[in-house]
Design an enzyme around this catalytic site. Structure first.
Site, PDB file in Angstrom:
ATOM      1  N   ALA A 285       0.838  -1.208   0.000  1.00 47.22           N
ATOM      2  CA  ALA A 285       0.000   0.000   0.000  1.00 47.22           C
ATOM      3  C   ALA A 285       0.871   1.256   0.000  1.00 47.22           C
ATOM      4  CB  ALA A 285      -0.931  -0.009   1.212  1.00 47.22           C
ATOM      5  N   ASP A 286       1.925   1.258   0.827  1.00 45.70           N
ATOM      6  CA  ASP A 286       2.843   2.407   0.869  1.00 45.70           C
ATOM      7  C   ASP A 286       3.471   2.670  -0.495  1.00 45.70           C
ATOM      8  OD1 ASP A 286       2.384   2.555   3.601  1.00 45.70           O
ATOM      9  OD2 ASP A 286       4.201   1.448   4.133  1.00 45.70           O
ATOM     10  N   HIS A 308       2.534   5.050   8.352  1.00 45.07           N
ATOM     11  CA  HIS A 308       3.409   5.204   7.179  1.00 45.07           C
ATOM     12  C   HIS A 308       2.596   5.657   5.970  1.00 45.07           C
ATOM     13  CE1 HIS A 308       7.196   4.140   5.112  1.00 45.07           C
ATOM     14  NE2 HIS A 308       7.689   3.959   6.314  1.00 45.07           N
TER      15      HIS A 308
END
Length: 344
Positions: A285-286, A308
């Site tokens: 996802a990051d 994050h």
């Protein structure tokens, strides 16, 4: 002169991702930035070798003017120039992550004036960083679906603390970026357990994959004894290939931790991913925030919005005319990006 964007390195999770994203976005948009409190949330704040290499790599690729680029610095001013394609080689000088340096500069080279090759020497399999396998097997296939031509090759494995590894990426300028929608992962097609061993007894890898097999009986098993003087090091991964994407979960052997404990760590992360209906794992996802923002459209689901992730979104929204919306539903979070209304 472009407005200077002021960033607080202590915001959100306060790590190096704020700096890496800012460097990428500054190169792409031409907007200079100033950052204070770099890595203020870490036990050893300021620029480490890996972060300094990323700054200097970005500086070389766009001919930037920079102040504060020294080890331990908690302040940086970066004024970018035009992005230049070409052949680049950078050495971290430690086991710092090659992948994080590559991920800093590659997005800019998607918009370069010609093809590029970037080679980085350091660590390729590090804790708290995407591994070379993650980049090649998980991230780049998704980038290809977005219209990005980028291929990373692992030259030599490098583990903490010795380093000594290297990876190189060949990248072509993108004519246009397409959005990506990952709402459901679909059926699981294949599961593969792989133990990498460098100057570590072979039975360690055998025990690791055997323990993973107890959790995932259908998994294919692979124990790889690396040669060529790299190591010592040990990485255990479980790759889950689904209809819509591939995910990879990794843990590293460390002195005093049993092979079984390493395998149970991987199994725990993979089970947590599979227990959620979300398509994308927390770490992937990051890695999707920046390319989706550059495309100006896209959506994915993830089990939870980590600090994050939220920090990365906040930095991206300072540089690009996009808006992220997060909606919780059915035990997961849907992350959507769209271009800002020109009238807003």
């Amino acid at each position: 002169m472009a407005r200077i964007i002021a960033l607080d390195g202590a915001q959100g999770e306060g790590g190096g991702q704020i700096l890496r994203s800012a460097l990428s976005l500054s190169m792409i948009t031409g907007q200079p930035f100033e950052m204070s409190g770099i890595r203020a949330g870490r036990a050893k704040p300021g620029l480490l070798r890996q972060h300094l290499t990323a700054v200097r790599a970005a500086t070389e690729i766009c001919g930037a003017q920079v102040n504060g680029d020294e080890l331990g610095s908690q302040q940086l001013r970066f004024t970018p120039g035009p992005i230049r394609g070409g052949e680049y080689r950078f050495a971290i000088g430690s086991a710092g992550s090659c992948m994080l340096v590559l991920q800093t500069v590659l997005p800019a080279l998607w918009f370069a004036d010609g093809s590029s090759r970037v080679e980085v020497h350091g660590g390729t399999h590090n804790q708290a960083a995407p591994s070379a396998d993650f980049i090649c097997r998980v991230w780049e296939p998704l980038l290809a679906r977005m219209g990005i031509s980028q291929r990373t090759t692992l030259i030599k494995h490098g583990f903490y603390p010795a380093g000594g590894g290297a990876a190189a990426t060949v990248v072509e300028p993108a004519t246009s970026l397409r959005g990506l929608t990952l709402i459901s992962r679909g059926e699981t097609l294949r599961t593969t357990a792989e133990a990498l061993l460098a100057a570590v007894p072979y039975h360690v890898g055998e025990r690791e994959v055997a323990t993973l097999e107890a959790h995932f009986p259908q998994a294919e098993k692979n124990v790889v004894a690396l040669e060529g003087g790299c190591g010592p090091g040990n990485a255990l991964s479980l790759m889950i290939q689904s209809e819509q994407l591939t995910e990879l979960f990794v843990a590293f052997g460390v002195k005093g931790t049993s092979a079984e404990a390493v395998a149970n760590q991987v199994a725990h992360e993979a089970r947590r991913y599979l227990a959620s209906p979300a398509a994308v794992g927390e770490h992937l996802a990051d890695q999707l925030i920046l390319p989706l923002a550059l495309a100006g459209e896209g959506a994915f689901t993830v089990a939870r919005a980590s600090a994050h992730l939220l920090t990365n979104i906040a930095v991206v929204e300072r540089f690009l005319p996009v808006t992220f919306n997060l909606e919780e539903a059915r035990g997961m979070v849907q992350v959507m990006v769209s271009k800002k209304d020109s009238g807003s």
